[in-house]
Design an enzyme around this catalytic site. Sequence first.
Site, PDB file in Angstrom:
ATOM      1  CE1 TYR A 110      -3.786   2.693   0.695  1.00  0.00           C
ATOM      2  CE2 TYR A 110      -1.704   3.669   2.174  1.00  0.00           C
ATOM      3  CZ  TYR A 110      -3.145   3.849   1.477  1.00  0.00           C
ATOM      4  OH  TYR A 110      -3.627   4.854   1.551  1.00  0.00           O
TER       5      TYR A 110
ATOM      6  CD  GLU B 273      -5.719   4.856  -1.307  1.00  0.00           C
ATOM      7  OE1 GLU B 273      -6.005   5.154   0.033  1.00  0.00           O
ATOM      8  OE2 GLU B 273      -6.759   4.587  -1.921  1.00  0.00           O
TER       9      GLU B 273
END
Length: 383
Positions: free
Chosen positions: A107, A195
């Site tokens: 992530y 992101e």
Amino acid sequence: MKLHEYQAREILAKYSVPMPPAEVAETPEQAREIAQKYGGDVVVKAQVLMGGRGKAGGVKLCSTPDEAAEFTASILGKKLKSIQNPEGMVVERVLVAKRVDIVEEYYIGILLDRARQQNVAMVSAAGGMDIEEVAAKTPEAIAHIPVNPKWGLWEYEVREGLRKIGFRTDKIGAMASMVRKLAQAYNAEDATLVEVNPCALLSDGSIVAADAKVSIDDSALFRRPQWQAFADDAADDPIEAEAARRGIAYVRLDGNVGVLGNGAGLVMLTLDEIARAGEKAANFLDVGGGAQAERVRECMELVLMDERVQAILINIFGGITRGDEVAKGVTEALAKLDVKVPIVVRIEGTNAEEAREILSKANLIAAQTVQEAAQKVHELLSA
Ligand code: GDP
Ligand code: MN
């Protein structure tokens, strides 16, 4: 403002972020052709402005062009729903990406951390799943690396951050390069979020962005004409979109009391008083300084577009804004619109007397103070 994945990819491509090749399709036929080009093994992904598309059934790994076309046909024009988005969003396009062989999922999120008062790169080796869950259960597994708004990230800063969370040493270089490129895009493109989840380690050892999410700062849209044009029809809420078109400062909240005030501070105070009276505001709306009748009418229209609104509280403190102008706007709106909800008004300051005179002829409930106005709204709603 949120961008679609395919738009986010356009931005990241400018910073040489490695990504699996992909193209947008608007018909099953197009999806088939793209899949053909990539040899059949593709991922078809719904392009909707919400997270968790995988869980919501909007992402499918396909092995043949037929399968890609079939899945595309099954979701185009349909609404994709998730827990966060129970109302759902209509799928107008899909992204057909070449399928990659993922070994590990990480992530990466570059965002403004309000608590830390700085931009940070959040990186975790536990990708793929909800980062909120990782943050709650194993906060030590997430690196928080401050991102300088001008210089971005230095290589050593990222490496150190990755080492601290025990990131596999053989991939620290490739991962650091990815994180730095994303931070560069974040800074240079007026983003409020970049992101990548998952950032994927592939079987060939390379690291690619297998998903991309970018949000652009609404306040920077004036110098981002491409996204400004997209903003109008992209707003999550049609009333917010309409407010943006009219240039009205409007924020949707989750209660049922429509709020109109002049000046952000006064509106916030009104929200507080509504909360103290045991109710919840449906919106924040600042009619602005020096508002004229026409403007006030427009604002009233906006609040009344919201079906959740069961009462309206108008709170005006006249300074440059003249009370009588506001009162005129309110009565004009009442004359023009079919208003079915009670309206409580408190007007003080410049020309308040004249305002009360005008309002007394209309079907409104007057209040002397903000507290009294909020209390009256509460009584009306609990009756
Ligand atoms: P999201 O659910 O909206 O975040 O959509 P993603 O684009 O992240 O896709 C959901 C999941 O599909 C990812 O977390 C991956 O696990 C998986 N996925 C996406 N692309 C690929 C791919 O090319 N290969 C494989 N094996 N899995 C993929
Ligand atoms: Mn994802």
